[in-house]
Design a protein around this motif. Sequence first.
Motif, PDB file in Angstrom:
ATOM      1  N   SER A  14     -90.722 109.026  43.812  1.00  0.00           N
ATOM      2  CA  SER A  14     -90.899 107.788  43.054  1.00  0.00           C
ATOM      3  C   SER A  14     -89.678 106.877  43.177  1.00  0.00           C
ATOM      4  CB  SER A  14     -91.147 108.107  41.575  1.00  0.00           C
ATOM      5  OG  SER A  14     -92.410 108.698  41.395  1.00  0.00           O
ATOM      6  N   ASP A  15     -89.946 105.580  43.222  1.00  0.00           N
ATOM      7  CA  ASP A  15     -88.879 104.574  43.293  1.00  0.00           C
ATOM      8  C   ASP A  15     -88.551 104.129  41.865  1.00  0.00           C
ATOM      9  OD1 ASP A  15     -87.181 102.482  43.706  1.00  0.00           O
ATOM     10  OD2 ASP A  15     -88.522 101.342  45.014  1.00  0.00           O
ATOM     11  N   TYR A  16     -87.617 104.849  41.257  1.00  0.00           N
ATOM     12  CA  TYR A  16     -87.267 104.540  39.870  1.00  0.00           C
ATOM     13  C   TYR A  16     -86.456 103.247  39.771  1.00  0.00           C
ATOM     14  CZ  TYR A  16     -88.852 109.242  38.680  1.00  0.00           C
ATOM     15  OH  TYR A  16     -89.620 110.370  38.503  1.00  0.00           O
ATOM     16  N   ASN A  17     -85.745 102.897  40.823  1.00  0.00           N
ATOM     17  CA  ASN A  17     -84.928 101.685  40.776  1.00  0.00           C
ATOM     18  C   ASN A  17     -85.781 100.427  40.685  1.00  0.00           C
ATOM     19  OD1 ASN A  17     -82.342 102.857  40.882  1.00  0.00           O
ATOM     20  ND2 ASN A  17     -82.522 103.173  43.068  1.00  0.00           N
ATOM     21  N   THR A  18     -86.898 100.426  41.398  1.00  0.00           N
ATOM     22  CA  THR A  18     -87.738  99.226  41.460  1.00  0.00           C
ATOM     23  C   THR A  18     -88.902  99.260  40.482  1.00  0.00           C
ATOM     24  OG1 THR A  18     -87.194  98.993  43.819  1.00  0.00           O
ATOM     25  CG2 THR A  18     -89.106  97.771  43.005  1.00  0.00           C
ATOM     26  N   LEU A  19     -89.508 100.438  40.306  1.00  0.00           N
ATOM     27  CA  LEU A  19     -90.780 100.527  39.595  1.00  0.00           C
ATOM     28  C   LEU A  19     -90.678 101.069  38.178  1.00  0.00           C
ATOM     29  CD1 LEU A  19     -92.995 101.841  42.543  1.00  0.00           C
ATOM     30  CD2 LEU A  19     -92.657  99.483  41.770  1.00  0.00           C
ATOM     31  N   LEU A  20     -89.474 101.388  37.739  1.00  0.00           N
ATOM     32  CA  LEU A  20     -89.292 101.841  36.361  1.00  0.00           C
ATOM     33  C   LEU A  20     -88.768 100.695  35.513  1.00  0.00           C
ATOM     34  CD1 LEU A  20     -89.056 104.029  34.121  1.00  0.00           C
ATOM     35  CD2 LEU A  20     -86.746 104.499  34.996  1.00  0.00           C
ATOM     36  N   THR A  21     -89.422 100.468  34.380  1.00  0.00           N
ATOM     37  CA  THR A  21     -88.967  99.467  33.418  1.00  0.00           C
ATOM     38  C   THR A  21     -88.506 100.168  32.150  1.00  0.00           C
ATOM     39  OG1 THR A  21     -90.517  97.816  34.265  1.00  0.00           O
ATOM     40  CG2 THR A  21     -89.596  97.437  32.081  1.00  0.00           C
ATOM     41  N   LEU A  22     -87.267  99.910  31.778  1.00  0.00           N
ATOM     42  CA  LEU A  22     -86.691 100.470  30.561  1.00  0.00           C
ATOM     43  C   LEU A  22     -86.231  99.333  29.649  1.00  0.00           C
ATOM     44  CD1 LEU A  22     -84.413 103.234  32.125  1.00  0.00           C
ATOM     45  CD2 LEU A  22     -86.403 103.676  30.678  1.00  0.00           C
ATOM     46  N   PRO A  23     -86.307  99.519  28.341  1.00  0.00           N
ATOM     47  CA  PRO A  23     -85.768  98.486  27.453  1.00  0.00           C
ATOM     48  C   PRO A  23     -84.246  98.461  27.526  1.00  0.00           C
ATOM     49  CG  PRO A  23     -86.491 100.404  26.195  1.00  0.00           C
ATOM     50  CD  PRO A  23     -86.931 100.636  27.604  1.00  0.00           C
ATOM     51  N   ASP A  24     -83.677  97.266  27.481  1.00  0.00           N
ATOM     52  CA  ASP A  24     -82.214  97.138  27.441  1.00  0.00           C
ATOM     53  C   ASP A  24     -81.654  97.579  26.092  1.00  0.00           C
ATOM     54  OD1 ASP A  24     -82.045  96.128  30.032  1.00  0.00           O
ATOM     55  OD2 ASP A  24     -82.460  94.085  29.340  1.00  0.00           O
ATOM     56  N   ALA A  25     -82.493  97.462  25.075  1.00  0.00           N
ATOM     57  CA  ALA A  25     -82.071  97.867  23.734  1.00  0.00           C
ATOM     58  C   ALA A  25     -83.283  98.387  22.969  1.00  0.00           C
ATOM     59  CB  ALA A  25     -81.440  96.700  22.978  1.00  0.00           C
ATOM     60  N   ILE A  26     -83.038  99.363  22.106  1.00  0.00           N
ATOM     61  CA  ILE A  26     -84.058  99.879  21.196  1.00  0.00           C
ATOM     62  C   ILE A  26     -83.486  99.740  19.794  1.00  0.00           C
ATOM     63  CG2 ILE A  26     -85.541 101.811  20.603  1.00  0.00           C
ATOM     64  CD1 ILE A  26     -84.956 102.987  23.372  1.00  0.00           C
ATOM     65  N   ASP A  27     -83.922  98.696  19.110  1.00  0.00           N
ATOM     66  CA  ASP A  27     -83.333  98.339  17.825  1.00  0.00           C
ATOM     67  C   ASP A  27     -81.838  98.108  18.043  1.00  0.00           C
ATOM     68  OD1 ASP A  27     -83.614  97.767  15.070  1.00  0.00           O
ATOM     69  OD2 ASP A  27     -82.830  99.743  14.567  1.00  0.00           O
ATOM     70  N   THR A  28     -80.963  98.854  17.372  1.00  0.00           N
ATOM     71  CA  THR A  28     -79.522  98.648  17.541  1.00  0.00           C
ATOM     72  C   THR A  28     -78.925  99.545  18.624  1.00  0.00           C
ATOM     73  OG1 THR A  28     -79.152 100.205  15.732  1.00  0.00           O
ATOM     74  CG2 THR A  28     -79.142  97.857  15.182  1.00  0.00           C
ATOM     75  N   PHE A  29     -79.739 100.363  19.255  1.00  0.00           N
ATOM     76  CA  PHE A  29     -79.260 101.247  20.328  1.00  0.00           C
ATOM     77  C   PHE A  29     -79.300 100.496  21.663  1.00  0.00           C
ATOM     78  CE2 PHE A  29     -80.051 104.226  17.035  1.00  0.00           C
ATOM     79  CZ  PHE A  29     -79.288 105.353  17.314  1.00  0.00           C
ATOM     80  N   MET A  30     -78.206 100.569  22.416  1.00  0.00           N
ATOM     81  CA  MET A  30     -78.084  99.843  23.680  1.00  0.00           C
ATOM     82  C   MET A  30     -78.100 100.817  24.848  1.00  0.00           C
ATOM     83  SD  MET A  30     -77.896  96.813  22.483  1.00  0.00           S
ATOM     84  CE  MET A  30     -77.564  95.952  24.030  1.00  0.00           C
ATOM     85  N   LEU A  31     -78.754 100.398  25.935  1.00  0.00           N
ATOM     86  CA  LEU A  31     -78.766 101.185  27.162  1.00  0.00           C
ATOM     87  C   LEU A  31     -77.348 101.234  27.731  1.00  0.00           C
ATOM     88  CD1 LEU A  31     -80.274 102.701  29.425  1.00  0.00           C
ATOM     89  CD2 LEU A  31     -80.732 100.470  30.476  1.00  0.00           C
ATOM     90  N   SER A  32     -76.760 102.422  27.808  1.00  0.00           N
ATOM     91  CA  SER A  32     -75.377 102.544  28.269  1.00  0.00           C
ATOM     92  C   SER A  32     -75.285 103.037  29.707  1.00  0.00           C
ATOM     93  CB  SER A  32     -74.584 103.477  27.357  1.00  0.00           C
ATOM     94  OG  SER A  32     -75.139 104.785  27.372  1.00  0.00           O
ATOM     95  N   GLN A  33     -76.232 103.876  30.140  1.00  0.00           N
ATOM     96  CA  GLN A  33     -76.217 104.344  31.522  1.00  0.00           C
ATOM     97  C   GLN A  33     -77.565 104.942  31.886  1.00  0.00           C
ATOM     98  OE1 GLN A  33     -73.806 107.938  32.262  1.00  0.00           O
ATOM     99  NE2 GLN A  33     -73.528 108.129  30.054  1.00  0.00           N
ATOM    100  N   ARG A  34     -77.825 104.961  33.180  1.00  0.00           N
ATOM    101  CA  ARG A  34     -79.006 105.634  33.715  1.00  0.00           C
ATOM    102  C   ARG A  34     -78.565 106.453  34.916  1.00  0.00           C
ATOM    103  NH1 ARG A  34     -83.362 101.287  35.266  1.00  0.00           N
ATOM    104  NH2 ARG A  34     -83.860 102.643  37.010  1.00  0.00           N
ATOM    105  N   TYR A  35     -79.151 107.624  35.051  1.00  0.00           N
ATOM    106  CA  TYR A  35     -78.689 108.558  36.069  1.00  0.00           C
ATOM    107  C   TYR A  35     -79.891 109.190  36.763  1.00  0.00           C
ATOM    108  CZ  TYR A  35     -76.677 112.837  38.056  1.00  0.00           C
ATOM    109  OH  TYR A  35     -76.318 113.860  38.901  1.00  0.00           O
TER     110      TYR A  35
END
Length: 359
Positions: A188-209
């Motif tokens: 699977s092409d997670y870089n192109t085809l995965l959509t993640l929220p930048d924030a969930i309420d007050t929680f912020m996306l800090s890293q993806r691995y």
Amino acid sequence: MFISSCRWIATASVLCILGCAQQVTRHSPAQPALPVPENVPIALDINVFSSYLSQEGIANCAKDLPAALQCKNDGIGAADFLTALSSLNLFNSLSPSVSRHDYELLIGNQLTQATPNASFTGLRKSITEFSVEWRGVAIDSFSVEYWHANNAQVATEDINQIVLTWWQHVEQEKVFSANFLYASMGASDYNTLLTLPDAIDTFMLSQRYMYPDPFRGIIARYTHPEFEEAILDIAIYPILSVLTAPSEELVNAELKKAVDTANDVAKARAMAVTMQQLNTPFASELLPNRGVMAEMFAESENGESLFASIYVFQMEDKFVKFSTTFPARIGDPLVKAALPQLRVPPESELMKEIRRALK
């Protein structure tokens, strides 16, 4: 000579095919010296084996040779290549002739030799093919043509330069990156085809691995700006089975694995675990199948306490697992807020092939 290795992927009968070289690097007799790279060793353990040249490599070695020369297998010994790899310090660890790691490097070589009763005072040519495999499946092949002075023994620096020419290709193509592995395997092409929220309420996306394993997928971590111990992870990875079982059965089995792992961690820290919820249905109007969740509390004799809430869903052919370090009363609304913003890649070609083999 090291023993050649070609194996099946453990999870399915996917063929190991040693492909033809993608590119040949040609040198004039005045060959520029490549420097030893600075960004090594890379954090990778690799098996190293000797192999045979492809038919294309054999043809390239014999091409335009004078009658006095012929190509000889392993004209440069396998041990000499291993010594070069070790002295250049390119990898974290080398395992010669032993299959201990996911990645393998197969090296095939031919070197021109004078025929019996013939003398030759010109330069000799070598062809060396470097083939990289992951769990027995070829993901990259690269060929190096090199010219040597007509000495009785090939110079150590020549072997180093052959290896460094291949390594230049490795760095340019990022052969040992997760992105290269996933693309080569048809994952699977997670870089192109995965959509993640930048924030969930007050929680912020800090890293993806992305794990260096297509079957483990990707994990995204969300952190709180004020409470550093408050963590929400979202893991997305393929279901490693045919998709004939009901979704409820799949997510319950996956939740059990996650709970067992959490229990093992707590026991290793001498903490007593209390299950506050287990296999609790967790529905979302955006998903055709409902998920399932568990809530745990762990406490040690010295008063240390931990919360954990785990949620598992099926989206496309993948598990989506939320893991938090806080109670479900906080986690439930965060998961409900995140689900509408998630889009996962569809079934990959790799998993289609594996599931066909498993039927």
